[in-house]
Design an enzyme around this catalytic site. Structure first.
Site: not given
Length: 643
Positions: A338, A367, A385, A387, A389, A469, A515
């Site tokens: 992000c 991670r 990911q 991902d 945004h 979420k 997200h």
RNA sequence: GCCGAUAUAGCUCAGUUUGGUAGAGCGGCUGAUUCGUAAUCAGUAGGUCACCGGUUCAAGUCCGGUUAUCGGCUCCA
């Protein structure tokens, strides 16, 4: 003595004297045949033992063998019988903790100096069988709480004492079976002879009350059924799950490897796995382009200060790889994408007219996962990911969420997942942002779900600190749930990074940020796909769609020509022209789960045809190569758009 | 990270109990065979027995440690 009237679920009622055991009343109310199947009864919404004395007029609902409730009772009782067996075998050296029924069986947690090992199963199992045969009754006793405290104190059962301490009522129920007495709510089977079919499955460590600061106990897992066939079926299912294990298939199908030399939780994609991944990524990118997303690429590391600004270092620093110093400046590997997307946003000025901005990236993050948590592709330390945004104005929020859900379900369906559970997680105790923002985004999520007609469960307080979420958990072929998709509304990062756009009024405003990840982690999603399809991927995803098998060298030239033609047409084709028997080549292709085998002998060569063998063993009628290309293209198109 | 188990050839595994310098099948390579819907035959190469240390005349085998994997627990922004 007073009389009470008892009936069975809608049937006629009969009079009995007060205090009669449920079992005795049932004798007069149902046929002998039915009676033998009744394991417990439901009275006024509570399931109780057959030995329960009835004291008021009541309608009983029998719990019969075969119902989910009956299995739960049996398994819970099996846990008790296992505890009794362990107590009898190992005596006072073992303290008991808890032993509930779970989805597929039961467990009991014990505290013993030396942990149990599977070698001891046989002894415990035969002891259990012996106890089962002995028809030991399950005797329920309701006693004053203090009496129970005295009892367990004397017995030195500290775990039971702790549980007792948390029970609010003045009385508690105990179950006595032979030498073992357990604190338990029940209900149970009338006596141990109902336990005929059971098996101990594995041992594992487990923290007392799931708390890692408390003692480590040893847990024995087992399962029980009423019918031997059911147990067998269950064990076969376990075998089936083992066969589908993505770690095993990943090796066999040449998809990926994890090596000590590289590091735990770090995936090396082999050519077939890499191709599978490319196909998934290409599809994902195309689908996003169609839905108004733009693609970004961002780096793997950034200055440590970025992670301070974003708050990651404060909140999740423990899970980030430690900093490396470059030219006296600290850098850290990214655990999320992000801040980079925000960096792209902040690189230019924005107007309200540009929104919504939808930016996506297949971003690889790192991670630190604790060693014990690592598991094949499912839990890794470096993963990609899918991902994205979305930056938008408040008035666009609801529609954007709706669009995301739409795209999400469409993509999941293409991969073969149309069963899922949806969760809406609301504001947690610790949060940032104004009540107004929380209200706006929670209701936007809720409205989008309702507009989409999706049933969902609310997880109160389970939202992320920066916003509510939606989580979607997909169900695979074996009915197992996997958390993949997540959609989160965020006011925190736009604030921390001072994001802004110029509104219609000429003033600066803060955008809302969403997200979202649909597949979640590509590694994990592919792991789920492997197990879902047992490695036999749909044509559109199969890394090798077809393989040419010749019968003798005589057809080699024709095969080469075919190979070239099909490659040019975009078919993912390979050839096996080795001097081996056809059976051998078929077997190998079959084990690799290749959808089509093109068998080429003299007949095909003479007439310019291909004979197509499917991986289910059936054949398609011989066809011209062009027809096969058309066939495979059609099937791919159908696979990609299942509706 | 915690509890327990495991680690032998590219893969699947035997050998570990009772220490005496490593074995099978598949796969690889070579040769023969040219075969129509799930394994053709023969020959041959291939191992610091995860790593480090200890005990012993001698360790794959016994002991300690490390690492990784597996089953769970905990954790998963």
């Amino acid at each position: 003595m007073a009389e009470i009237s008892v009936s069975i679920a809608g049937g006629e009622s009969k009079q009995f004297s007060e205090g009669i055991a449920a079992a005795d009343a049932i004798k007069d109310l149902v046929s002998n045949k039915q009676r033998k199947k009744i394991i417990a009864v439901r009275a006024e919404d509570n399931i109780v033992d057959l030995t329960t004395p009835l004291t008021t007029d009541v309608e009983l609902q029998p719990i019969e063998i075969g119902s989910p409730e009956s299995l739960e009772i049996l398994r819970h009782s099996a846990a008790h019988i296992m505890a009794l067996a362990v107590k009898e075998l190992y005596g006072d050296g073992v303290k008991v903790a808890i032993g509930p029924a779970i989805a597929d069986g039961f467990y009991y947690d014990f505290d013993r100096e030396k942990a149990f090992t599977p070698d001891e199963f046989e002894a415990i199992e035969s002891k259990m069988a012996e106890l089962a045969e002995a028809r030991i009754p399950f005797v329920r006793k309701v006693v004053a709480k203090q009496a129970a405290v005295d009892f367990f104190q004397k017995a030195g059962e500290e775990y039971k004492l702790e549980l007792l301490g948390e029970i609010e009522s003045d009385t508690v129920s105990l179950y006595e079976h032979s030498s073992f007495t357990d604190l338990c709510r029940g209900p149970h089977i009338p006596d141990s002879s109902w336990l005929k079919v059971f098996k101990l499955l594995r041992v594992a460590g487990s923290y007392w009350r799931g708390d890692e600061t408390r003692p480590m106990l040893t847990r024995i897992y087992g399962t029980a059924f009423f019918d031997q066939k059911e147990l067998k079926k269950y064990l076969t299912q376990l075998e089936e799950a083992k066969k589908r294990d993505h770690r095993k298939l990943g090796k066999e199908l040449g998809l990926f490897t994890i090596q000590d030399q590289i590091g735990p939780g770090l995936i090396l994609w082999q050519p077939r796995g890499a191709l599978l991944r490319k196909l998934i990524e290409d599809y994902w990118k195309d689908e996003h382009y169609k839905n108004g997303y733009q693609l970004l690429y961002t780096p793997h590391i950034a200055r440590q200060d970025l992670w301070k600004t974003s708050g990651h270092l404060d909140f999740y620093g423990e899970n980030m790889y430690s900093a490396m110093e470059i030219d006296e400046v600290k850098y850290q590997l990214k655990p999320m994408n992000c801040p980079f997307h925000i960096g792209v946003f902040n690189s230019t000025k924005h107007s309200y007219r540009e929104f919504p901005i939808r930016w996506c990236e297949l971003g690889t993050v790192y991670r630190y996962e604790r060693t014990g948590a690592l598991h094949g592709l499912m839990r890794v330390r470096g993963f990609t990911q899918d991902d994205a945004h979305i930056f938008c104005r408040p008035d666009q929020l609801e529609e954007e969420i709706f669009n995301i859900i739409d795209l999400n379900l469409h993509i999941l369906k293409t991969f073969g997942f149309d069963q899922y559970d949806v969760y809406l997680s609301t504001r947690p105790e610790k949060y940032v942002g104004s009540d107004e923002h929380w209200e706006l985004s929670t209701s936007a999520l809720k409205h989008a779900l309702e507009k989409k007609g999706l049933a969902y469960e609310v997880d109160p307080g389970e939202g992320v600190f920066y916003g509510p979420k939606i989580d979607i958990k997909i169900k695979d072929q074996l009915g197992r749930s996997w958390q993949c998709s997540t959609i989160q509304v965020d006011f925190n990062l736009p604030d921390r990074f001072e994001m802004s756009y110029t509104g219609e009024d000429g003033a600066e405003h803060q955008p809302i940020m969403i997200h979202r990840a649909l597949m979640g982690s590509l590694e994990r999603f592919i792991g789920v796909l492997i197990e879902h399809y047992a490695g036999a991927f749909p044509i559109w995803m199969a890394p090798e769609q077809a393989r040419i098998l010749n019968i003798t060298d005589d057809q080699a030239e024709y095969c080469e020509q075919l190979f070239g033609q099909l490659r040019l047409a975009g078919v993912r084709i390979e050839k096996d022209l080795r001097n081996e028997k056809l059976n051998y080549k078929i077997r190998e292709a079959q084990l690799m789960k290749i959808p089509y085998m093109l068998i080429i002998g003299d007949r095909e060569k003479e007439e310019g045809l291909v004979t197509v063998r499917l991986r289910n063993g059936k054949n398609l009628p011989p066809m011209r190569p062009e027809e096969f290309i058309e066939h495979i293209q059609k099937e791919c198109a159908q696979g990609i758009c299942p509706e």
